[in-house]
Design a protein around this motif. Structure first.
Motif, PDB file in Angstrom:
ATOM      1  N   GLY A  40       0.802  -1.217   0.000  1.00 43.11           N
ATOM      2  CA  GLY A  40       0.000   0.000   0.000  1.00 43.11           C
ATOM      3  C   GLY A  40       0.833   1.264   0.000  1.00 43.11           C
ATOM      4  O   GLY A  40       2.073   1.220  -0.040  1.00 43.11           O
ATOM      5  N   ILE A  41       0.141   2.387   0.037  1.00 41.82           N
ATOM      6  CA  ILE A  41       0.804   3.685   0.088  1.00 41.82           C
ATOM      7  C   ILE A  41       1.129   4.025   1.528  1.00 41.82           C
ATOM      8  O   ILE A  41       0.254   3.992   2.405  1.00 41.82           O
ATOM      9  CB  ILE A  41      -0.085   4.785  -0.528  1.00 41.82           C
ATOM     10  CG1 ILE A  41      -0.352   4.492  -2.010  1.00 41.82           C
ATOM     11  CG2 ILE A  41       0.568   6.154  -0.363  1.00 41.82           C
ATOM     12  CD1 ILE A  41       0.893   4.492  -2.886  1.00 41.82           C
ATOM     13  N   GLY A  42       2.378   4.348   1.782  1.00 38.02           N
ATOM     14  CA  GLY A  42       2.816   4.678   3.135  1.00 38.02           C
ATOM     15  C   GLY A  42       4.294   4.370   3.273  1.00 38.02           C
ATOM     16  O   GLY A  42       4.974   4.060   2.291  1.00 38.02           O
ATOM     17  N   THR A  43       4.793   4.458   4.489  1.00 38.59           N
ATOM     18  CA  THR A  43       6.202   4.153   4.727  1.00 38.59           C
ATOM     19  C   THR A  43       6.319   3.016   5.725  1.00 38.59           C
ATOM     20  O   THR A  43       5.433   2.809   6.551  1.00 38.59           O
ATOM     21  CB  THR A  43       6.966   5.386   5.247  1.00 38.59           C
ATOM     22  OG1 THR A  43       6.312   5.917   6.393  1.00 38.59           O
ATOM     23  CG2 THR A  43       7.048   6.451   4.167  1.00 38.59           C
ATOM     24  N   SER A  44       7.422   2.310   5.624  1.00 38.88           N
ATOM     25  CA  SER A  44       7.617   1.117   6.436  1.00 38.88           C
ATOM     26  C   SER A  44       8.890   1.219   7.260  1.00 38.88           C
ATOM     27  O   SER A  44       9.987   1.345   6.708  1.00 38.88           O
ATOM     28  CB  SER A  44       7.686  -0.114   5.531  1.00 38.88           C
ATOM     29  OG  SER A  44       8.206  -1.232   6.213  1.00 38.88           O
ATOM     30  N   PHE A  45       8.740   1.145   8.570  1.00 39.62           N
ATOM     31  CA  PHE A  45       9.886   1.118   9.481  1.00 39.62           C
ATOM     32  C   PHE A  45      10.809  -0.040   9.123  1.00 39.62           C
ATOM     33  O   PHE A  45      12.035   0.109   9.055  1.00 39.62           O
ATOM     34  CB  PHE A  45       9.375   0.977  10.918  1.00 39.62           C
ATOM     35  CG  PHE A  45      10.436   0.663  11.931  1.00 39.62           C
ATOM     36  CD1 PHE A  45      11.145   1.669  12.560  1.00 39.62           C
ATOM     37  CD2 PHE A  45      10.726  -0.654  12.266  1.00 39.62           C
ATOM     38  CE1 PHE A  45      12.130   1.382  13.500  1.00 39.62           C
ATOM     39  CE2 PHE A  45      11.704  -0.960  13.194  1.00 39.62           C
ATOM     40  CZ  PHE A  45      12.409   0.057  13.816  1.00 39.62           C
ATOM     41  N   GLU A  46      10.219  -1.201   8.849  1.00 41.34           N
ATOM     42  CA  GLU A  46      11.007  -2.392   8.527  1.00 41.34           C
ATOM     43  C   GLU A  46      11.784  -2.224   7.225  1.00 41.34           C
ATOM     44  O   GLU A  46      12.957  -2.598   7.126  1.00 41.34           O
ATOM     45  CB  GLU A  46      10.100  -3.620   8.449  1.00 41.34           C
ATOM     46  CG  GLU A  46       9.535  -4.085   9.781  1.00 41.34           C
ATOM     47  CD  GLU A  46       8.357  -3.244  10.260  1.00 41.34           C
ATOM     48  OE1 GLU A  46       7.852  -2.414   9.458  1.00 41.34           O
ATOM     49  OE2 GLU A  46       7.953  -3.412  11.423  1.00 41.34           O
ATOM     50  N   ALA A  47      11.119  -1.667   6.199  1.00 40.17           N
ATOM     51  CA  ALA A  47      11.782  -1.496   4.904  1.00 40.17           C
ATOM     52  C   ALA A  47      12.924  -0.496   4.996  1.00 40.17           C
ATOM     53  O   ALA A  47      13.994  -0.688   4.393  1.00 40.17           O
ATOM     54  CB  ALA A  47      10.776  -1.061   3.854  1.00 40.17           C
ATOM     55  N   ILE A  48      12.723   0.577   5.733  1.00 35.74           N
ATOM     56  CA  ILE A  48      13.767   1.593   5.891  1.00 35.74           C
ATOM     57  C   ILE A  48      14.951   1.013   6.659  1.00 35.74           C
ATOM     58  O   ILE A  48      16.115   1.195   6.278  1.00 35.74           O
ATOM     59  CB  ILE A  48      13.215   2.843   6.582  1.00 35.74           C
ATOM     60  CG1 ILE A  48      12.182   3.523   5.674  1.00 35.74           C
ATOM     61  CG2 ILE A  48      14.336   3.814   6.932  1.00 35.74           C
ATOM     62  CD1 ILE A  48      11.393   4.622   6.344  1.00 35.74           C
ATOM     63  N   THR A  49      14.647   0.304   7.740  1.00 35.07           N
ATOM     64  CA  THR A  49      15.714  -0.319   8.527  1.00 35.07           C
ATOM     65  C   THR A  49      16.497  -1.311   7.679  1.00 35.07           C
ATOM     66  O   THR A  49      17.738  -1.325   7.685  1.00 35.07           O
ATOM     67  CB  THR A  49      15.128  -1.034   9.749  1.00 35.07           C
ATOM     68  OG1 THR A  49      14.429  -0.088  10.564  1.00 35.07           O
ATOM     69  CG2 THR A  49      16.225  -1.690  10.572  1.00 35.07           C
ATOM     70  N   ALA A  50      15.776  -2.151   6.915  1.00 38.40           N
ATOM     71  CA  ALA A  50      16.433  -3.136   6.063  1.00 38.40           C
ATOM     72  C   ALA A  50      17.280  -2.451   5.003  1.00 38.40           C
ATOM     73  O   ALA A  50      18.386  -2.921   4.668  1.00 38.40           O
ATOM     74  CB  ALA A  50      15.393  -4.039   5.417  1.00 38.40           C
ATOM     75  N   GLY A  51      16.788  -1.333   4.459  1.00 33.85           N
ATOM     76  CA  GLY A  51      17.545  -0.609   3.443  1.00 33.85           C
ATOM     77  C   GLY A  51      18.835  -0.049   3.984  1.00 33.85           C
ATOM     78  O   GLY A  51      19.898  -0.131   3.338  1.00 33.85           O
TER      79      GLY A  51
END
Length: 248
Positions: free
Chosen positions: A41-52
């Motif tokens: 969906g549209i939004g931001t992800s704590f997990e995705a940012i951390t993984a990046g």
């Protein structure tokens, strides 16, 4: 120094598209997209940012660019949970997402350190400082790099006065699409290999966005001026690059 770049967007397509654009001009730079939520969906992800960020942990520094305010908030939260060593190597820029990412990537491609990469990104937002507003020096990391004052690029130092070496040359732009993004990036990378201060049609030849803003069409005259120890070499290489059509 190696600088990795993380692109944070509310949209996975925007984040990945921005990475794809920048990668066309900076193929050796580590670029990671962190867009959208876990469910697509549209939004931001704590997990995705951390993984990046963790994916870029092998670089010497990480520059993060975001699209909207809440993306900064999620990024700041992610930073709070990182190990101190990694957190201190992460720098958040408030430059416009696409333009800032492209400018930052080209600066990283030329071997610029984190301060140079942040400064390049900042030119996309009309700021030359690239400094943090929370009292954290850019070199120290771990803080947002959000310039307070608008303005143009920093004045170029005139190294010609030290040794009297000044050179200039002109060439006609032969590219059918003019000096668009890819040849402009090649121009910047070539200029960055020289110590000389170099200008093209009056703007900093080592600034991707400044060159692209010229919007030079096919047939335009490109005037290159340089001052410094290798001024003539810089002019010769860049004139030759323009005349060659940048390999297109």
């Amino acid at each position: 120094m190696s600088v990795g770049i993380l692109v944070v967007s509310h949209s996975a397509a925007v984040a990945q598209g921005t990475v794809d654009i920048a990668a066309q001009m900076a193929g050796d730079v580590r670029l990671v997209a962190a867009g959208g939520t876990e469910d697509g969906g549209i939004g931001t992800s704590f997990e995705a940012i951390t993984a990046g960020i963790e994916d870029l942990a092998t670089t010497d520094a990480v520059v993060v660019l975001c699209d909207l305010g809440s993306a900064y908030l999620t990024t700041d939260t992610a930073l709070d949970f990182l190990d101190e060593d990694l957190r201190d190597r992460v720098h958040v820029s408030d430059a416009p997402l696409v333009e800032g990412t492209v400018a930052a990537a080209v600066a990283a491609q030329t071997g610029g350190d984190v301060a140079a990469v942040l400064a390049a990104a900042a030119t996309a937002g009309g700021s030359a400082t690239g400094g943090a507003t929370d009292g954290t020096d850019v070199a120290e990391g771990g803080g947002a790099s959000r310039p307070e004052q608008p303005g143009g690029p920093a004045p170029l130092a005139d190294t010609g006065a030290a040794d009297g070496t000044v050179a200039s040359g002109t060439a006609e732009l032969v590219n059918a699409s003019g000096l668009h993004a890819r040849p402009a990036a090649e121009f910047v990378k070539a200029a960055a290999r020289h110590d000389a201060v170099v200008r093209v049609n009056g703007v900093d030849a080592k600034s991707l966005l400044a060159i692209m803003a010229l919007a030079l069409p096919q047939g335009a005259t490109v005037t290159i001026e340089a001052s410094g120890t290798d001024a003539q070499d810089a002019v010769d290489e860049l004139v030759g690059l323009v005349r060659s059509g940048f390999g297109e």
